[in-house]
Design a protein around this motif. Structure first.
Motif, PDB file in Angstrom:
ATOM      1  N   PRO A  12       0.794  -1.232   0.000  1.00 45.02           N
ATOM      2  CA  PRO A  12       0.000   0.000   0.000  1.00 45.02           C
ATOM      3  C   PRO A  12       0.826   1.282   0.000  1.00 45.02           C
ATOM      4  O   PRO A  12       0.487   2.235  -0.703  1.00 45.02           O
ATOM      5  CB  PRO A  12      -0.830  -0.128   1.284  1.00 45.02           C
ATOM      6  CG  PRO A  12      -0.968  -1.597   1.489  1.00 45.02           C
ATOM      7  CD  PRO A  12       0.334  -2.189   1.033  1.00 45.02           C
ATOM      8  N   HIS A  13       1.925   1.324   0.782  1.00 46.92           N
ATOM      9  CA  HIS A  13       2.685   2.569   0.882  1.00 46.92           C
ATOM     10  C   HIS A  13       3.467   2.876  -0.388  1.00 46.92           C
ATOM     11  O   HIS A  13       3.976   3.988  -0.552  1.00 46.92           O
ATOM     12  CB  HIS A  13       3.637   2.514   2.087  1.00 46.92           C
ATOM     13  CG  HIS A  13       4.754   1.542   1.938  1.00 46.92           C
ATOM     14  ND1 HIS A  13       4.597   0.187   2.158  1.00 46.92           N
ATOM     15  CD2 HIS A  13       6.054   1.713   1.574  1.00 46.92           C
ATOM     16  CE1 HIS A  13       5.740  -0.431   1.952  1.00 46.92           C
ATOM     17  NE2 HIS A  13       6.637   0.467   1.602  1.00 46.92           N
ATOM     18  N   LEU A  14       3.566   1.908  -1.315  1.00 42.78           N
ATOM     19  CA  LEU A  14       4.289   2.132  -2.571  1.00 42.78           C
ATOM     20  C   LEU A  14       3.347   2.272  -3.765  1.00 42.78           C
ATOM     21  O   LEU A  14       3.815   2.439  -4.895  1.00 42.78           O
ATOM     22  CB  LEU A  14       5.269   0.979  -2.834  1.00 42.78           C
ATOM     23  CG  LEU A  14       6.451   0.852  -1.884  1.00 42.78           C
ATOM     24  CD1 LEU A  14       7.293  -0.365  -2.249  1.00 42.78           C
ATOM     25  CD2 LEU A  14       7.308   2.112  -1.907  1.00 42.78           C
ATOM     26  N   GLN A  15       2.030   2.238  -3.525  1.00 38.23           N
ATOM     27  CA  GLN A  15       1.097   2.258  -4.644  1.00 38.23           C
ATOM     28  C   GLN A  15       1.093   3.592  -5.380  1.00 38.23           C
ATOM     29  O   GLN A  15       1.022   3.620  -6.619  1.00 38.23           O
ATOM     30  CB  GLN A  15      -0.315   1.908  -4.150  1.00 38.23           C
ATOM     31  CG  GLN A  15      -0.464   0.437  -3.816  1.00 38.23           C
ATOM     32  CD  GLN A  15      -1.824   0.084  -3.255  1.00 38.23           C
ATOM     33  OE1 GLN A  15      -2.643   0.977  -2.972  1.00 38.23           O
ATOM     34  NE2 GLN A  15      -2.071  -1.195  -3.075  1.00 38.23           N
ATOM     35  N   VAL A  16       1.173   4.697  -4.648  1.00 40.53           N
ATOM     36  CA  VAL A  16       1.234   6.000  -5.315  1.00 40.53           C
ATOM     37  C   VAL A  16       2.533   6.125  -6.095  1.00 40.53           C
ATOM     38  O   VAL A  16       2.556   6.631  -7.223  1.00 40.53           O
ATOM     39  CB  VAL A  16       1.086   7.148  -4.292  1.00 40.53           C
ATOM     40  CG1 VAL A  16       1.369   8.492  -4.951  1.00 40.53           C
ATOM     41  CG2 VAL A  16      -0.313   7.151  -3.700  1.00 40.53           C
TER      42      VAL A  16
END
Length: 240
Positions: A205-209
């Motif tokens: 999730p923290h790397l999705q952007v």
């Protein structure tokens, strides 16, 4: 790693109480990675930090990637000159490339930082909480909602925001949306459905952007081109 560090300390302690040697061993263990790897680790920590730190890291990243997209479009596709050159109107009557549009570049960069990143940050968080899990069913559901509900609306929002920054009239915006929005949505699906299957199904999730922004370099090149068709370089206009 810890066992080898402890072994090194045991080798030092029996024969010497030299504290500097112990510090040297610890320092080598902590700083054993290459500088790029340490930077990457620090960057990941900023993305995972949440709050102001996390959103700021995402906004800065998105701004840089928006800038890269417009830069690539203007220089590589439209053939604009970074040094010298003429305005688009002057270039039509001269054998020289048009001048790089700094104002357009700044607006794309601005939207990347203040519109794209915050919106995606909130959206992906909502999507992850609403449709949780990494099963095939959950991934298909997230991609479907993202692409068939969110993406068309967000593309229209981006077109509208850019038109507002560029001072276009409502009539010009309506014409652009009518002529360019449908094809932009279809091309979005061609690129982003495969990309989002990977992003929402595999990427943490923290790397999705961040992942979205890397894919968005190519998407921003396309957006920059399609939202400035009337300002393309002379050579581009002729080939169309």
């Amino acid at each position: 790693r810890c066992m080898s560090c402890a072994g090194a300390m045991r080798r030092i302690l029996p024969g010497s109480s030299n504290l500097s040697q112990l510090k040297a061993v610890a320092k080598r263990r902590v700083h054993g990675h290459s500088l790029p790897m340490r930077w990457w680790t620090a960057y990941q920590e900023k993305l995972q930090a949440g709050g102001v730190v996390g959103i700021t890291a995402k906004c800065l990243t998105s701004a840089l990637i928006g800038a890269a997209g417009d830069l690539g479009c203007q220089v590589l596709i439209e053939g604009r000159s970074m040094s010298g050159g003429s305005s688009s109107d002057e270039a039509k009557s001269k054998e020289e490339p048009p001048k790089f549009d700094v104002d357009r570049f700044a607006k794309f960069t601005f939207l990347g930082g203040v519109l794209v990143a915050p919106t995606l940050h909130v959206w992906y968080g909502f999507l992850g909480r609403t449709i949780a899990g990494k099963t095939l069913t959950a991934t298909v559901q997230r991609v479907s909602v993202d692409q068939f509900l969110f993406a068309p609306c967000f593309i229209a929002t981006f077109f509208t925001s850019l038109a507002f920054l560029e001072g276009k009239t409502m009539k010009e915006l309506e014409t652009q949306l009518r002529e360019e929005w449908p094809s932009a949505v279809v091309n979005n699906w061609k690129l982003w459905i495969p990309a989002q299957c990977i992003n929402l199904g595999v990427v943490p999730p923290h790397l999705q952007v961040l992942f979205s922004n890397f894919v968005a370099v190519f998407w921003n090149v396309y957006l920059s081109l399609v939202t400035h068709k009337g300002h393309a370089a002379p050579s581009e206009t002729k080939t169309e």
